[in-house]
Design a protein around this motif. Structure first.
Motif, PDB file in Angstrom:
ATOM      1  N   PRO A 158     -50.791 -34.336-108.983  1.00 40.60           N
ATOM      2  CA  PRO A 158     -52.026 -33.948-108.164  1.00 40.60           C
ATOM      3  C   PRO A 158     -53.132 -32.983-109.138  1.00 40.60           C
ATOM      4  O   PRO A 158     -54.020 -32.745-108.739  1.00 40.60           O
ATOM      5  CB  PRO A 158     -51.550 -33.533-106.974  1.00 40.60           C
ATOM      6  N   GLY A 159     -52.330 -32.639-110.323  1.00 43.54           N
ATOM      7  CA  GLY A 159     -53.242 -31.503-111.064  1.00 43.54           C
ATOM      8  C   GLY A 159     -52.349 -31.325-112.711  1.00 43.54           C
ATOM      9  O   GLY A 159     -51.312 -31.997-112.633  1.00 43.54           O
ATOM     10  N   SER A 160     -52.977 -30.397-113.242  1.00 41.27           N
ATOM     11  CA  SER A 160     -52.150 -30.064-114.413  1.00 41.27           C
ATOM     12  C   SER A 160     -51.935 -28.546-114.549  1.00 41.27           C
ATOM     13  O   SER A 160     -51.056 -28.014-115.294  1.00 41.27           O
ATOM     14  CB  SER A 160     -53.021 -30.565-115.717  1.00 41.27           C
ATOM     15  N   ARG A 161     -52.947 -27.825-113.916  1.00 38.38           N
ATOM     16  CA  ARG A 161     -52.519 -26.107-114.109  1.00 38.38           C
ATOM     17  C   ARG A 161     -52.537 -25.721-112.437  1.00 38.38           C
ATOM     18  O   ARG A 161     -53.575 -25.950-111.916  1.00 38.38           O
ATOM     19  CB  ARG A 161     -53.811 -25.383-114.894  1.00 38.38           C
ATOM     20  N   PHE A 162     -51.521 -25.145-112.214  1.00 36.49           N
ATOM     21  CA  PHE A 162     -51.212 -24.927-110.821  1.00 36.49           C
ATOM     22  C   PHE A 162     -51.072 -23.538-110.453  1.00 36.49           C
ATOM     23  O   PHE A 162     -50.503 -22.573-111.223  1.00 36.49           O
ATOM     24  CB  PHE A 162     -49.881 -25.631-110.382  1.00 36.49           C
ATOM     25  N   VAL A 163     -51.172 -23.102-109.198  1.00 35.71           N
ATOM     26  CA  VAL A 163     -51.029 -21.747-108.589  1.00 35.71           C
ATOM     27  C   VAL A 163     -50.595 -22.238-107.299  1.00 35.71           C
ATOM     28  O   VAL A 163     -50.820 -23.163-106.717  1.00 35.71           O
ATOM     29  CB  VAL A 163     -52.383 -20.689-108.271  1.00 35.71           C
ATOM     30  N   ALA A 175     -42.496 -26.018-108.269  1.00 34.13           N
ATOM     31  CA  ALA A 175     -42.769 -25.308-109.402  1.00 34.13           C
ATOM     32  C   ALA A 175     -42.172 -25.867-110.524  1.00 34.13           C
ATOM     33  O   ALA A 175     -42.709 -26.158-111.711  1.00 34.13           O
ATOM     34  CB  ALA A 175     -42.778 -23.836-109.329  1.00 34.13           C
ATOM     35  N   ARG A 176     -40.820 -25.800-110.197  1.00 38.27           N
ATOM     36  CA  ARG A 176     -40.046 -26.501-111.426  1.00 38.27           C
ATOM     37  C   ARG A 176     -40.197 -27.909-111.583  1.00 38.27           C
ATOM     38  O   ARG A 176     -40.347 -28.436-112.850  1.00 38.27           O
ATOM     39  CB  ARG A 176     -38.563 -26.324-110.886  1.00 38.27           C
ATOM     40  N   ARG A 177     -40.341 -28.754-110.439  1.00 35.31           N
ATOM     41  CA  ARG A 177     -40.831 -30.016-110.637  1.00 35.31           C
ATOM     42  C   ARG A 177     -42.001 -30.476-111.554  1.00 35.31           C
ATOM     43  O   ARG A 177     -41.968 -31.293-112.166  1.00 35.31           O
ATOM     44  CB  ARG A 177     -40.912 -30.848-109.207  1.00 35.31           C
ATOM     45  N   LEU A 178     -43.101 -29.653-111.142  1.00 37.29           N
ATOM     46  CA  LEU A 178     -44.199 -29.886-111.891  1.00 37.29           C
ATOM     47  C   LEU A 178     -44.133 -29.484-113.516  1.00 37.29           C
ATOM     48  O   LEU A 178     -44.695 -30.023-114.338  1.00 37.29           O
ATOM     49  CB  LEU A 178     -45.361 -28.902-111.303  1.00 37.29           C
ATOM     50  N   GLU A 181     -42.622 -32.086-115.515  1.00 33.64           N
ATOM     51  CA  GLU A 181     -43.657 -33.273-115.465  1.00 33.64           C
ATOM     52  C   GLU A 181     -44.929 -32.985-116.416  1.00 33.64           C
ATOM     53  O   GLU A 181     -45.784 -33.588-116.485  1.00 33.64           O
ATOM     54  CB  GLU A 181     -44.159 -33.749-114.135  1.00 33.64           C
ATOM     55  N   GLY A 182     -44.513 -31.699-116.891  1.00 30.46           N
ATOM     56  CA  GLY A 182     -45.606 -31.235-118.038  1.00 30.46           C
ATOM     57  C   GLY A 182     -46.873 -30.323-117.577  1.00 30.46           C
ATOM     58  O   GLY A 182     -47.639 -30.099-118.447  1.00 30.46           O
ATOM     59  N   ALA A 183     -46.616 -30.175-116.241  1.00 31.28           N
ATOM     60  CA  ALA A 183     -47.751 -29.191-115.870  1.00 31.28           C
ATOM     61  C   ALA A 183     -47.503 -27.685-116.235  1.00 31.28           C
ATOM     62  O   ALA A 183     -46.372 -27.595-116.440  1.00 31.28           O
ATOM     63  CB  ALA A 183     -48.023 -29.481-114.210  1.00 31.28           C
ATOM     64  N   LYS A 184     -48.532 -26.932-115.930  1.00 28.40           N
ATOM     65  CA  LYS A 184     -48.394 -25.558-116.345  1.00 28.40           C
ATOM     66  C   LYS A 184     -48.618 -24.812-114.971  1.00 28.40           C
ATOM     67  O   LYS A 184     -49.449 -25.069-114.225  1.00 28.40           O
ATOM     68  CB  LYS A 184     -49.381 -24.814-117.420  1.00 28.40           C
ATOM     69  N   VAL A 185     -47.557 -24.074-114.402  1.00 28.39           N
ATOM     70  CA  VAL A 185     -47.683 -23.237-113.359  1.00 28.39           C
ATOM     71  C   VAL A 185     -47.883 -21.800-113.522  1.00 28.39           C
ATOM     72  O   VAL A 185     -47.054 -21.305-114.222  1.00 28.39           O
ATOM     73  CB  VAL A 185     -46.260 -23.294-112.383  1.00 28.39           C
TER      74      VAL A 185
END
Ligand code: FAD
Ligand code: SF4
Lengths: 427, 124
Positions: A158-163, A175-178, A181-185
């Motif tokens: 659903p995105g690449s940079r998360f809060v 948070a760990r799962r993303l 998969e290469g995303a930044k939390v």
């Protein structure tokens, strides 16, 4: 599957998550011949199918399993013992007379009746509307569970940079799962002064990957027109008031909300079941019988559990009692003793219990505390000045269910009690 | 100089906060554990930290495009991302059954990666 759909069943189970599966299996094993499970999803298993991480089944199987494996064992058992089920079928209405109205692609609209019903619709996630975050409504704000389904079952990010707002288990696990998969939390924000999920998830989901958790922080504003571009975080005081001057703009394209679960009880209300305003679930007895005769409830529909093993156990109890009700071998007018939330207890389930059960079986009281106590605590059941049962725990936290089991030896005291007041206090 | 620090045991959901006294990697004492797995965890965490890893791999022809998988035993924490790269290259063919082996021997340590559910073929 269903070979030929009947119109009347001994037990109908609504929702085929771990609560419903356990209830259906146990009902069948306890003499209910015709048992039907109904679920709106395309598969049995409920929310566990998207919980691909480990941590399930330590109590039930003495093994550390991922959610889908835990579910698969019960799905296999349900098929082995011969339980009928309808998938892709939603239950629209349940009446106090135990009529069940459903609609599904294969069967169309149906009216079914049952001698006993088990409600096991699970819970749903709190959404933005329920926590009132101001600002525009750009794309990119989702609940953590929705994101979990997309990433783990349907295969898209659903995105690449998360809060992430909220330190509940689902949020931390996502948070760990993303990150995998290469995303930044960028951040996890928690409005309370303590973690709302399990501390092990703080270690293995956040600390391990250097994801920053800020306690007593929340989202003040969402920035972005079409898509989320950033959020404005802010520190809060003990009364949840924003502290001026602490604002920080955190660039991100997605905000995930992990701000709590609410028991799913629209159907229960239609069936006339009385709800507890604190748990938002049905008022139940020791067999998870609701206020409506023949209608039982099990799992997250009653109160939100943090361990699936207790959901299974609740499902088993409800299924067994539903079978007893359906086959006419239970006491229809028990002399209930009410339970009551005492010091530092937010709620107790069950709300009332039949002392006679203690002559054959134990009864687990499940509760949540109001305040965290990081020191040895006494969990106790009293009636006035009489101490009925007690046990010691190393600590008590609002995020983790506390339990105390009443046994045969407590029978006399419980039978004489006016009420069972449950407290969790420093030792 | 011995260091005293608080560490959380992640072996079970209880998550005990343990007070660990150590000198470098040498463990001197552990307090606050509820069971004996606590000190065992700390010992390993200081020398060879390991984690269970759960992820997904692609599947062709299944009722979903992915099937969830997990490591049958904990793998070295610093090498998790290496393992994830390997998993990204795998594609299975439905039907898949639970406990099907996806990787035989992670990092030459004999640890398997297995599927955590059945994945029926679309249309079956
Ligand atoms: C997003 C999310 C993630 C979670 N992650 C974890 C976790 O990691 N670990 C953990 O221990 N617990 C987790 N939980 C809690 C988890 O819900 C419980 O552990 C357990 O799955 C609850 O089982 P249940 O049978 O009560 O409900 P569920 O598993 O939610 O099953 C309810 C079922 O009822 C069906 N249903 C609902 N309404 C209807 C209707 N009207 N008609 C037909 N079918 C209906 C649903 O489709 C669903 O299949 C999570 C919960 C959520 C919401
Ligand atoms: S010390 Fe024992 S009880 Fe405490 S978290 Fe570790 S394994 Fe669990």
């Amino acid at each position: 599957m269903v070979q030929t759909l009947k119109t009347h069943y001994d037990v109908i189970v609504i929702g085929a998550g771990p609560g419903g599966l356990a209830a259906a299996i146990e009902a069948k094993k306890n003499g209910a011949d015709d048992v039907l499970m109904i679920d709106r999803d395309l598969e049995l298993g409920g929310i566990l199918l998207q919980c691909i991480h480990n941590g399930f089944g330590v109590e039930t199987f003495k093994e550390d399993l991922p959610g889908p494996s835990y579910a698969q064992r019960f799905i296999n058992e349900a098929q082995t013992v011969g339980i009928d089920y309808l998938l892709d079928t939603i239950v629209l209405d349940v009446t106090p007379e135990r009529k069940v109205y459903t609609t599904g692609a294969r069967t169309g609209f149906k009216e079914l009746t049952a001698k006993a019903i088990v409600l096991s619709m699970g819970c749903r996630e709190r959404t933005r509307a329920q926590i009132r975050i101001p600002g525009p409504r750009p794309a990119g704000v989702f609940t953590a569970g929705t994101a979990q389904r997309w990433v783990n079952v349907e295969g898209y990010m659903p995105g690449s940079r998360f809060v992430i707002l909220g330190s509940g288990d689902i949020g931390m696990i996502m948070a760990r799962r993303l990150t995998f998969e290469g995303a930044k939390v960028e951040r996890v924000l928690e409005v309370m002064p303590y973690l709302s999920g399990l501390s092990r998830n703080y270690v293995q989901c956040l600390l391990d990957f250097d994801i920053t958790l800020q306690l007593q922080h929340t989202v003040k504003r969402i920035i972005g027109k079409e898509r989320v571009e950033a959020i404005e975080a802010v520190a809060v005081d003990d009364k949840w008031q924003f502290i001026p001057g602490t604002e920080e703009v955190i660039p991100c394209d997605t905000l995930l909300l992990s701000v709590g679960l609410i028991p799913e009880n629209e159907l229960s209300k239609k069936a006339g079941v009385n709800l507890d305003p604190v748990t938002a679930g049905p008022i139940v007895d020791d067999g998870f019988l609701t206020s409506v005769p023949g209608i039982f409830a099990a799992g997250n529909v009653v109160h939100v559990y943090d361990l699936v093993d207790w959901v299974t156990q609740a499902g088993r109890t409800a299924g067994k009692r539903a079978a007893m009700y359906a086959t006419g071998c239970c006491n229809l007018e028990p002399m209930y003793v009410p339970t009551k939330a005492g010091d530092n207890v937010r709620y107790v389930v069950p709300h009332r219990l039949d002392p006679e059960i203690l002559t054959q079986d134990s009864i687990m009281l499940q509760m949540r505390v109001t305040r965290p106590l990081e020191q040895p605590v006494t969990v106790q059941v009293t009636d006035g000045d009489t101490l009925i049962a007690r046990k010691v725990e190393r600590y008590a936290r609002p995020g983790e269910m506390v339990s105390l089991t009443l046994k045969g030896k407590d029978y006399e005291a419980v039978r004489k009690a006016k009420e069972l007041r449950v407290s969790v206090v420093p030792k | 100089m011995p260091i005293i620090e608080k560490m959380i045991c992640i072996t079970c959901p209880m998550g005990c906060t343990l007070e660990v006294t150590r000198e470098g990697e040498t463990l001197l004492s552990v307090e606050g554990n509820t069971c004996k797995r606590g000190p065992e965890y700390i010992k390993r965490e200081l020398t060879d930290p390991r984690r269970m890893v759960a992820s997904t791999v692609r599947v062709r022809g299944g009722i979903h495009p992915l099937v969830p998988v997990y490591t049958a035993a904990p793998v070295p924490k610093p090498r998790i991302f290496e393992l994830l790269v390997q998993l990204r290259e795998i594609e299975l063919e439905a039907p898949v059954v639970m406990n099907q082996v996806v990787l035989e021997d992670v990092f030459g340590e004999g640890i398997k990666v297995i599927t955590s559910r059945d994945m029926p073929r679309q249309g079956d």
